[in-house]
Motif scaffolding. Structure first.
Motif, mmCIF file in Angstrom:
data_model
loop_
_atom_site.group_PDB
_atom_site.id
_atom_site.type_symbol
_atom_site.label_atom_id
_atom_site.label_comp_id
_atom_site.label_asym_id
_atom_site.label_seq_id
_atom_site.Cartn_x
_atom_site.Cartn_y
_atom_site.Cartn_z
ATOM 1 N N LEU A 25 -42.105 -16.931 20.113
ATOM 2 C CA LEU A 25 -42.009 -18.242 20.764
ATOM 3 C C LEU A 25 -42.965 -18.342 21.961
ATOM 4 C CD1 LEU A 25 -38.162 -18.838 20.552
ATOM 5 C CD2 LEU A 25 -39.966 -20.153 19.392
ATOM 6 N N ARG A 26 -43.104 -17.249 22.704
ATOM 7 C CA ARG A 26 -44.062 -17.260 23.827
ATOM 8 C C ARG A 26 -45.482 -17.492 23.313
ATOM 9 N NH1 ARG A 26 -40.558 -13.226 25.511
ATOM 10 N NH2 ARG A 26 -41.923 -11.559 24.781
ATOM 11 N N VAL A 34 -43.413 -23.592 14.486
ATOM 12 C CA VAL A 34 -44.651 -22.828 14.287
ATOM 13 C C VAL A 34 -44.344 -21.334 14.247
ATOM 14 C CG1 VAL A 34 -46.878 -22.214 15.328
ATOM 15 C CG2 VAL A 34 -46.153 -24.606 15.266
ATOM 16 N N ALA A 35 -43.502 -20.861 15.151
ATOM 17 C CA ALA A 35 -43.145 -19.439 15.171
ATOM 18 C C ALA A 35 -42.510 -19.020 13.851
ATOM 19 C CB ALA A 35 -42.197 -19.143 16.342
ATOM 20 N N ASP A 36 -41.603 -19.845 13.337
ATOM 21 C CA ASP A 36 -40.938 -19.516 12.076
ATOM 22 C C ASP A 36 -41.901 -19.588 10.892
ATOM 23 O OD1 ASP A 36 -38.614 -19.072 13.487
ATOM 24 O OD2 ASP A 36 -37.741 -21.025 12.998
ATOM 25 N N SER A 37 -42.816 -20.540 10.905
ATOM 26 C CA SER A 37 -43.824 -20.632 9.834
ATOM 27 C C SER A 37 -44.754 -19.425 9.854
ATOM 28 C CB SER A 37 -44.653 -21.909 9.980
ATOM 29 O OG SER A 37 -43.864 -23.032 9.700
ATOM 30 N N LEU A 38 -45.164 -19.020 11.045
ATOM 31 C CA LEU A 38 -46.022 -17.839 11.160
ATOM 32 C C LEU A 38 -45.289 -16.589 10.667
ATOM 33 C CD1 LEU A 38 -47.779 -18.397 14.608
ATOM 34 C CD2 LEU A 38 -48.840 -18.421 12.337
ATOM 35 N N TRP A 39 -44.003 -16.481 10.987
ATOM 36 C CA TRP A 39 -43.218 -15.332 10.538
ATOM 37 C C TRP A 39 -43.153 -15.290 9.013
ATOM 38 C CZ3 TRP A 39 -41.745 -10.877 12.381
ATOM 39 C CH2 TRP A 39 -40.826 -10.126 11.662
ATOM 40 N N LEU A 73 -52.674 -5.934 13.682
ATOM 41 C CA LEU A 73 -52.277 -5.908 15.089
ATOM 42 C C LEU A 73 -52.155 -7.331 15.629
ATOM 43 C CD1 LEU A 73 -51.587 -4.444 17.686
ATOM 44 C CD2 LEU A 73 -54.045 -4.194 18.114
ATOM 45 N N GLY A 74 -53.116 -8.179 15.312
ATOM 46 C CA GLY A 74 -53.041 -9.569 15.756
ATOM 47 C C GLY A 74 -51.828 -10.274 15.191
ATOM 48 N N SER A 75 -51.567 -10.061 13.918
ATOM 49 C CA SER A 75 -50.410 -10.695 13.282
ATOM 50 C C SER A 75 -49.101 -10.201 13.874
ATOM 51 C CB SER A 75 -50.423 -10.420 11.775
ATOM 52 O OG SER A 75 -51.548 -11.010 11.176
ATOM 53 N N ALA A 76 -48.978 -8.892 14.051
ATOM 54 C CA ALA A 76 -47.753 -8.325 14.612
ATOM 55 C C ALA A 76 -47.527 -8.814 16.038
ATOM 56 C CB ALA A 76 -47.804 -6.799 14.577
ATOM 57 N N SER A 77 -48.610 -8.989 16.787
ATOM 58 C CA SER A 77 -48.504 -9.455 18.165
ATOM 59 C C SER A 77 -47.989 -10.890 18.230
ATOM 60 C CB SER A 77 -49.861 -9.380 18.863
ATOM 61 O OG SER A 77 -50.287 -8.046 18.954
ATOM 62 N N CYS A 78 -48.621 -11.782 17.485
ATOM 63 C CA CYS A 78 -48.247 -13.196 17.599
ATOM 64 C C CYS A 78 -46.959 -13.524 16.850
ATOM 65 C CB CYS A 78 -49.384 -14.111 17.168
ATOM 66 S SG CYS A 78 -49.727 -14.157 15.417
ATOM 67 N N CYS A 79 -46.563 -12.699 15.900
ATOM 68 C CA CYS A 79 -45.337 -12.970 15.142
ATOM 69 C C CYS A 79 -44.113 -12.290 15.735
ATOM 70 C CB CYS A 79 -45.518 -12.553 13.689
ATOM 71 S SG CYS A 79 -46.678 -13.628 12.818
ATOM 72 N N GLY A 80 -44.297 -11.425 16.713
ATOM 73 C CA GLY A 80 -43.170 -10.777 17.360
ATOM 74 C C GLY A 80 -42.591 -9.617 16.573
ATOM 75 N N ALA A 81 -43.443 -8.656 16.227
ATOM 76 C CA ALA A 81 -43.001 -7.442 15.526
ATOM 77 C C ALA A 81 -43.339 -6.240 16.416
ATOM 78 C CB ALA A 81 -43.680 -7.338 14.168
ATOM 79 N N PRO A 82 -42.515 -5.959 17.451
ATOM 80 C CA PRO A 82 -42.881 -4.970 18.476
ATOM 81 C C PRO A 82 -43.009 -3.536 17.982
ATOM 82 C CG PRO A 82 -40.612 -5.676 18.779
ATOM 83 C CD PRO A 82 -41.211 -6.564 17.713
ATOM 84 N N ILE A 83 -42.145 -3.111 17.070
ATOM 85 C CA ILE A 83 -42.229 -1.731 16.581
ATOM 86 C C ILE A 83 -43.513 -1.543 15.784
ATOM 87 C CG2 ILE A 83 -41.140 0.011 15.116
ATOM 88 C CD1 ILE A 83 -38.430 -1.316 15.870
ATOM 89 N N LEU A 84 -43.808 -2.502 14.928
ATOM 90 C CA LEU A 84 -45.047 -2.446 14.158
ATOM 91 C C LEU A 84 -46.258 -2.524 15.085
ATOM 92 C CD1 LEU A 84 -46.624 -2.342 11.514
ATOM 93 C CD2 LEU A 84 -46.272 -4.823 11.296
ATOM 94 N N LYS A 85 -46.220 -3.416 16.048
ATOM 95 C CA LYS A 85 -47.336 -3.566 16.993
ATOM 96 C C LYS A 85 -47.623 -2.249 17.707
ATOM 97 C CE LYS A 85 -48.790 -6.241 21.023
ATOM 98 N NZ LYS A 85 -48.597 -5.454 22.238
#
Length: 131
Positions: A25-26, A34-39, A73-85
């Motif tokens: 969301l940030r 948008v956050a849910d669509s990106l996820w 890395l870009g996808s994990a960052s903007c989608c909110g996947a901290p462990i993967l990031k």
């Protein structure tokens, strides 16, 4: 499959969720749609990313591996996947430092984090479908 890193500083915290919707969301300026669509898009593309990462690693194709790591890395960052990031960042540091011998553990961590997200997605899909 590859081994998973057991170092305490790299291992995910038990309380840390694989998805951080607040981080997404940030990134989207608090736009939940948008956050849910990106996820959803991220989850649809994640199996392909996993396959390409694994193939590049198995072929020792460092150029392709760096490309895939950068995109993921870009996808994990903007989608909110901290462990993967975090696991991708560790792998990326090893790639940039040219530590070829030290790629197996971070690569195993990335694949494990991807698998964790895919399992979470399967579970959530089953719940939504009433299975």
């Amino acid at each position: 499959d590859l081994p998973v890193n057991q170092d305490a500083h790299d291992a995910p915290q038990a309380s840390e969720p694989p998805r951080d919707r607040e981080a997404a969301l940030r990134w989207t300026g608090d736009n939940a749609a948008v956050a849910d669509s990106l996820w959803r898009l991220f989850m649809e593309q994640l199996p392909g990313h996993r396959q390409r990462l694994y193939e590049a690693f198995a072929r020792a194709d460092r150029i392709k591996l760096r490309e895939e790591v950068h995109v993921l890395l870009g996808s994990a960052s903007c989608c909110g996947a901290p462990i993967l990031k975090r696991s991708i960042e560790t792998l990326q540091r090893s790639l940039h430092a040219d530590h070829s011998a030290e790629l197996e553990l971070p690569m195993g961590d990335v694949l494990a984090a991807i698998d964790q997200l895919l399992e979470l997605d399967r579970e959530q899909t089953n719940v939504m479908n009433g299975a």
